[in-house]
Design a protein around this motif. Structure first.
Motif, PDB file in Angstrom:
ATOM      1  N   ILE A 118       0.828  -1.213   0.000  1.00  0.00           N
ATOM      2  CA  ILE A 118       0.000   0.000   0.000  1.00  0.00           C
ATOM      3  C   ILE A 118       0.861   1.260   0.000  1.00  0.00           C
ATOM      4  N   ILE A 119       1.840   1.316   0.899  1.00  0.00           N
ATOM      5  CA  ILE A 119       2.640   2.543   0.986  1.00  0.00           C
ATOM      6  C   ILE A 119       3.585   2.681  -0.206  1.00  0.00           C
ATOM      7  N   VAL A 175      16.467  14.503  -3.273  1.00  0.00           N
ATOM      8  CA  VAL A 175      15.661  14.922  -2.124  1.00  0.00           C
ATOM      9  C   VAL A 175      14.360  14.126  -2.076  1.00  0.00           C
ATOM     10  N   SER A 176      13.736  13.927  -3.227  1.00  0.00           N
ATOM     11  CA  SER A 176      12.505  13.141  -3.286  1.00  0.00           C
ATOM     12  C   SER A 176      12.750  11.712  -2.826  1.00  0.00           C
ATOM     13  N   LEU A 194      12.644   7.700   3.813  1.00  0.00           N
ATOM     14  CA  LEU A 194      12.537   7.984   5.243  1.00  0.00           C
ATOM     15  C   LEU A 194      11.136   7.646   5.750  1.00  0.00           C
ATOM     16  N   THR A 195      10.130   7.954   4.955  1.00  0.00           N
ATOM     17  CA  THR A 195       8.751   7.613   5.322  1.00  0.00           C
ATOM     18  C   THR A 195       8.580   6.101   5.421  1.00  0.00           C
ATOM     19  N   ILE A 215       7.624   3.678   8.943  1.00  0.00           N
ATOM     20  CA  ILE A 215       6.471   2.779   8.975  1.00  0.00           C
ATOM     21  C   ILE A 215       6.923   1.325   9.133  1.00  0.00           C
ATOM     22  N   PHE A 216       7.972   0.912   8.427  1.00  0.00           N
ATOM     23  CA  PHE A 216       8.467  -0.461   8.537  1.00  0.00           C
ATOM     24  C   PHE A 216       8.957  -0.755   9.954  1.00  0.00           C
ATOM     25  N   ASN A 217       9.577   0.226  10.579  1.00  0.00           N
ATOM     26  CA  ASN A 217      10.087   0.040  11.933  1.00  0.00           C
ATOM     27  C   ASN A 217       8.935  -0.249  12.897  1.00  0.00           C
ATOM     28  N   ILE A 218       7.850   0.482  12.741  1.00  0.00           N
ATOM     29  CA  ILE A 218       6.669   0.269  13.590  1.00  0.00           C
ATOM     30  C   ILE A 218       6.089  -1.119  13.350  1.00  0.00           C
ATOM     31  N   GLN A 219       5.976  -1.516  12.074  1.00  0.00           N
ATOM     32  CA  GLN A 219       5.385  -2.813  11.752  1.00  0.00           C
ATOM     33  C   GLN A 219       6.204  -3.969  12.313  1.00  0.00           C
ATOM     34  N   VAL A 220       7.524  -3.925  12.142  1.00  0.00           N
ATOM     35  CA  VAL A 220       8.372  -5.020  12.619  1.00  0.00           C
ATOM     36  C   VAL A 220       8.314  -5.121  14.140  1.00  0.00           C
TER      37      VAL A 220
END
Length: 456
Positions: free
Chosen positions: A398-399, A425-426, A432-433, A437-442
């Motif tokens: 999704i992300i 920069v993009s 970074l986004t 999110i991956f850190n939270i999920q793991v």
């Protein structure tokens, strides 16, 4: 100072991957990959000045851009090879060799079904594209670029079929073995390009042949040897094609396909965006800076490759303690890698002058931007490898779609004001986004508190 980092890295690997058969396999892959990656980096560094000296800095930028376009083809298998890696690892864990043989056979046939028509279609489209306008180069190069594209499309489509063996090897947690194919192919390409510089006038077509053909030749020979030897019980056969397995491979594979499309848009479009927004020369400066800073990513690419199937094996067996332990060690290696990035930036201009000489000038700000991107990417990859290994990739899918939709418009907007730096920069912002999110999920999965889309 670098020797201290190497000692620290070695201690982390030795303590972090010990005790189980899975850990032993990972450690063997890491040690073997260190040697192979070192050789690969040396060959890659030697190829840059040799190639620039053969075809010029501008044409080298054109070659890099064309190579990026061809890499896109690698993501049109609808994720079948990635799905094979996970499914075959599960079959091996349960010693189900008949299913494993069927998975391998089905994947090979599906790759032929996908890439033969794609090859024919793309070969027919080539003459109708204005390549000089697309790549922002002189129109005199248009005919030669067309010829190069004919060759590269044929080779890359063939490579996508023969590369199924790489997923088979990875499922056995012997990633270093497949990495050796790349190193051997690079070495053969280096020899051929050196001969070209002495015997043949500058030609993108000759360069395309020498770089594209060698890895395919090595992989074909390796496939023949392995499927007639240690992997004989998995050797592909049309009799073992099972259309029911297409669904199994596709159900996981289509998610990988979406992730791969995002990889194309976010990473492989970089050269095209820079070439279009700035110039092919900036493609060259970006890629030289990236090749240099990529050395610090070696710590991650060496370890994450064998970790994917190892995480799959651990997740199938619900070994959360092992995954937590490995992740802690990977975090330490990430921090060491980030420090190495800073040191490399400080010494970058000296390294460039020795490596490239005065052939191409690499601005310090380009090196800094690439270093920031590498650091953010490594953090993202720290948890991303765990997620794909477990197959819990719905949230990532999704992300990734969101990031894919944002990247090109954001790059074009920033690129109008900052040129090549706007594209970087993009990339940094989007990665970074992802990393957050991956850190939270793991954390949720390893603590066994994940619910809903966090665990799917």
């Amino acid at each position: 100072m670098l020797s201290k980092f190497a000692d620290k890295f070695n201690n982390i690997v030795r303590r972090g991957f010990s005790g189980t058969e899975r850990s032993h396999a990972v450690k063997k892959n890491i040690i073997s990959s260190i040697l192979l990656r070192g050789i690969s980096i040396m060959i890659s560094f030697m190829l840059v000045p040799l190639t620039i000296g053969y075809v010029s800095a501008e044409l080298y930028g054109v070659w890099l851009t064309l190579s990026s376009i061809m890499t896109w083809l690698g993501f049109l298998d609808i994720g079948f090879t990635q799905g094979l890696k996970n499914k075959l690892t599960e079959a091996i864990a349960y010693q189900n060799w008949n299913k494993g043989k069927a998975l391998v056979s089905t994947t090979y046939i599906m790759m032929l079904i996908i890439f033969v028509p794609i090859c024919i279609l793309l070969e027919c489209i080539i003459p109708f594209i204005n390549w000089s306008e697309l790549l922002n180069v002189d129109i005199i190069y248009n005919i030669e670029i067309q010829r190069v594209m004919y060759v590269m499309i044929a080779f890359f489509c063939l490579q996508m079929v023969v590369n199924v063996i790489v997923s088979v090897i990875a499922a056995f947690q012997k990633v270093a073995l497949s990495s050796s194919f790349t190193v051997i192919g690079q070495f053969l390409s280096l020899i051929i390009i050196f001969i070209l510089t002495k015997t043949v006038p500058a030609s993108l077509l000759s360069l395309a042949f020498s770089i594209s053909a060698m890895p395919i030749l090595v992989t074909i020979i390796a496939s023949y040897v392995l499927f007639n030897g240690k992997y004989k019980n998995l050797a592909p056969s049309i009799k073992y094609f099972d259309k029911r397995l297409v669904g199994d491979l596709f159900n996981l594979g289509y998610k990988f396909f979406i992730i791969n499309i995002q990889v194309v848009v976010l990473y492989q479009s970089t050269n095209i965006l820079i070439s279009n927004l700035s110039s092919p020369l900036d493609v060259t400066t970006y890629n030289i800076a990236y090749k240099y800073m990529n050395i610090s990513m070696m710590l991650y690419t060496i370890i994450t490759a064998p970790l994917w199937p190892a995480y799959t094996d651990a997740y199938v067996k619900q070994d959360f303690n092992w995954m937590k332990n490995v992740r802690r060690k990977m975090t330490k290696i990430f921090l060491l890698s980030a420090v190495c990035n800073v040191i490399m930036v400080l010494f970058s201009q000296t390294v460039y002058s020795i490596w490239i000489g005065d052939e191409v000038y690499i601005p310090l700000q380009m090196t800094i931007m690439v270093a920031l991107y590498v650091i953010v990417y490594c953090w993202m990859n720290l948890n991303g490898t765990l997620i794909v290994g477990m197959g819990t990739i719905k949230l990532q899918t999704i992300i990734d779609v969101i990031g894919m939709c944002v990247h090109i418009p954001l790059s074009l907007l920033l690129g109008k004001h900052f040129g090549a730096y706007g594209v970087l920069v993009s990339m940094i912002f989007i990665n970074l986004t992802y990393a957050i999110i991956f850190n939270i999920q793991v954390n949720k999965i390893l603590n066994q508190s994940a619910k809903g889309f966090w665990i799917k």
